[in-house]
Design a protein around this motif. Structure first.
Motif, PDB file in Angstrom:
ATOM      1  N   GLU A  95      -6.265  31.479   9.682  1.00  0.00           N
ATOM      2  CA  GLU A  95      -6.764  30.381  10.048  1.00  0.00           C
ATOM      3  C   GLU A  95      -5.910  29.358   9.425  1.00  0.00           C
ATOM      4  O   GLU A  95      -6.254  27.963   9.884  1.00  0.00           O
ATOM      5  N   ASN A  96      -5.312  29.501   8.238  1.00  0.00           N
ATOM      6  CA  ASN A  96      -4.441  28.732   7.558  1.00  0.00           C
ATOM      7  C   ASN A  96      -3.325  28.226   8.362  1.00  0.00           C
ATOM      8  O   ASN A  96      -2.659  27.169   7.867  1.00  0.00           O
ATOM      9  N   ILE A  97      -2.701  28.992   9.572  1.00  0.00           N
ATOM     10  CA  ILE A  97      -1.561  28.742   9.955  1.00  0.00           C
ATOM     11  C   ILE A  97      -1.743  27.306  10.894  1.00  0.00           C
ATOM     12  O   ILE A  97      -2.792  27.697  11.976  1.00  0.00           O
ATOM     13  N   LYS A  98      -0.943  26.539  10.877  1.00  0.00           N
ATOM     14  CA  LYS A  98      -1.111  25.359  11.812  1.00  0.00           C
ATOM     15  C   LYS A  98      -0.167  25.639  12.995  1.00  0.00           C
ATOM     16  O   LYS A  98      -0.530  25.626  14.326  1.00  0.00           O
ATOM     17  N   ASP A  99       1.151  26.008  12.631  1.00  0.00           N
ATOM     18  CA  ASP A  99       2.109  26.255  13.770  1.00  0.00           C
ATOM     19  C   ASP A  99       3.068  27.311  13.684  1.00  0.00           C
ATOM     20  O   ASP A  99       3.587  27.355  12.470  1.00  0.00           O
ATOM     21  N   VAL A 100       3.764  27.958  14.512  1.00  0.00           N
ATOM     22  CA  VAL A 100       4.846  28.902  14.374  1.00  0.00           C
ATOM     23  C   VAL A 100       5.815  28.647  15.446  1.00  0.00           C
ATOM     24  O   VAL A 100       5.499  28.472  16.600  1.00  0.00           O
ATOM     25  N   TYR A 109      12.324  31.346  12.477  1.00  0.00           N
ATOM     26  CA  TYR A 109      10.971  30.820  13.034  1.00  0.00           C
ATOM     27  C   TYR A 109      10.374  29.870  11.754  1.00  0.00           C
ATOM     28  O   TYR A 109      10.458  30.399  10.692  1.00  0.00           O
ATOM     29  N   LYS A 110       9.849  28.715  12.037  1.00  0.00           N
ATOM     30  CA  LYS A 110       9.273  28.220  10.774  1.00  0.00           C
ATOM     31  C   LYS A 110       7.569  28.137  11.169  1.00  0.00           C
ATOM     32  O   LYS A 110       7.116  27.907  12.165  1.00  0.00           O
ATOM     33  N   VAL A 111       6.949  28.325   9.895  1.00  0.00           N
ATOM     34  CA  VAL A 111       5.480  28.454   9.835  1.00  0.00           C
ATOM     35  C   VAL A 111       4.944  27.365   9.013  1.00  0.00           C
ATOM     36  O   VAL A 111       5.313  27.112   7.970  1.00  0.00           O
ATOM     37  N   ASP A 112       4.100  26.518   9.831  1.00  0.00           N
ATOM     38  CA  ASP A 112       3.514  25.408   9.137  1.00  0.00           C
ATOM     39  C   ASP A 112       2.082  25.616   8.819  1.00  0.00           C
ATOM     40  O   ASP A 112       1.287  26.269   9.575  1.00  0.00           O
ATOM     41  N   LEU A 113       1.513  25.264   7.571  1.00  0.00           N
ATOM     42  CA  LEU A 113      -0.033  25.702   7.099  1.00  0.00           C
ATOM     43  C   LEU A 113      -0.551  24.601   6.925  1.00  0.00           C
ATOM     44  O   LEU A 113       0.069  23.326   6.772  1.00  0.00           O
ATOM     45  N   ILE A 149      -3.782  34.283  15.828  1.00  0.00           N
ATOM     46  CA  ILE A 149      -4.138  33.159  15.107  1.00  0.00           C
ATOM     47  C   ILE A 149      -5.359  32.668  16.069  1.00  0.00           C
ATOM     48  O   ILE A 149      -6.159  31.904  15.377  1.00  0.00           O
ATOM     49  N   GLU A 150      -5.238  32.555  17.171  1.00  0.00           N
ATOM     50  CA  GLU A 150      -6.066  31.804  18.052  1.00  0.00           C
ATOM     51  C   GLU A 150      -7.659  32.484  17.961  1.00  0.00           C
ATOM     52  O   GLU A 150      -8.523  32.003  17.728  1.00  0.00           O
ATOM     53  N   LYS A 151      -7.557  34.045  17.746  1.00  0.00           N
ATOM     54  CA  LYS A 151      -8.842  34.770  17.466  1.00  0.00           C
ATOM     55  C   LYS A 151      -9.309  34.432  16.294  1.00  0.00           C
ATOM     56  O   LYS A 151     -10.590  34.194  16.026  1.00  0.00           O
TER      57      LYS A 151
END
Length: 166
Positions: A95-100, A109-113, A149-151
């Motif tokens: 739930e803390n992941i904004k974008d991949v 790959y970049k992961v934004d939180l 992530i969506e689930k």
């Protein structure tokens, strides 16, 4: 009914340490050999303009080091993303992941939180050393991560009635 456990899937290449440290040594050797060549060239001609190219390569090396400082080994399941570090592993709820997103052509790959963790609100992972050649397989795995992530974001959180909410 007991929910079935999902298995942990690996997002990062197993050669991540070679990518981070082996390429650093190769780039450092190339930069120092270029600097040595231009040092010889400086003493023959006496021109300082020949030092621009080694300084340019040294700056590119510095940028590469700065970016790859936040490249980590990453795994995930249906609830969490696991980030392996030298000292400790970090558990990030999905739930803390904004974008991949894909950050570079070489397959990083970049992961934004949403909320900051120990290393900040952004980190990177590299799924494969041969990324352009096996991108369909690796992007399919990232799509599975997106589905999880969506689930996780749709899942209703259960709080106790007497819990203190901030």
């Amino acid at each position: 009914m007991v929910p079935e456990k999902s298995r942990i899937r690996n997002l990062s290449t197993r050669y991540l340490s070679f990518y981070k440290y082996g390429l650093m040594v190769i780039i450092l050797v190339v930069c120092s050999s270029i600097a040595y060549y231009y040092r010889e060239n400086l003493f023959e001609r006496g021109s300082f303009s020949s030092w621009y190219l080694p300084l340019y390569w040294a700056y590119l090396f510095y940028l590469w080091l700065r970016v790859n400082k936040k490249v980590f080994h990453v795994e995930f399941d249906h609830e969490f993303m696991y980030v392996r570090q030298k000292e400790q592993d970090l558990l990030i709820p999905l739930e803390n992941i904004k974008d991949v997103n894909l950050a570079s052509i070489e397959g990083v790959y970049k992961v934004d939180l949403y909320a900051k963790e120990l290393f900040g609100d952004t980190f990177y992972f590299k799924p494969s050393l041969l990324y352009p050649f096996n991108h369909k397989k690796k992007e399919a795995l990232v799509d599975v991560l997106w589905a999880n992530i969506e689930k996780a974001k749709r899942k209703k959180q259960h709080f106790q009635r007497n819990a203190l909410h901030s």
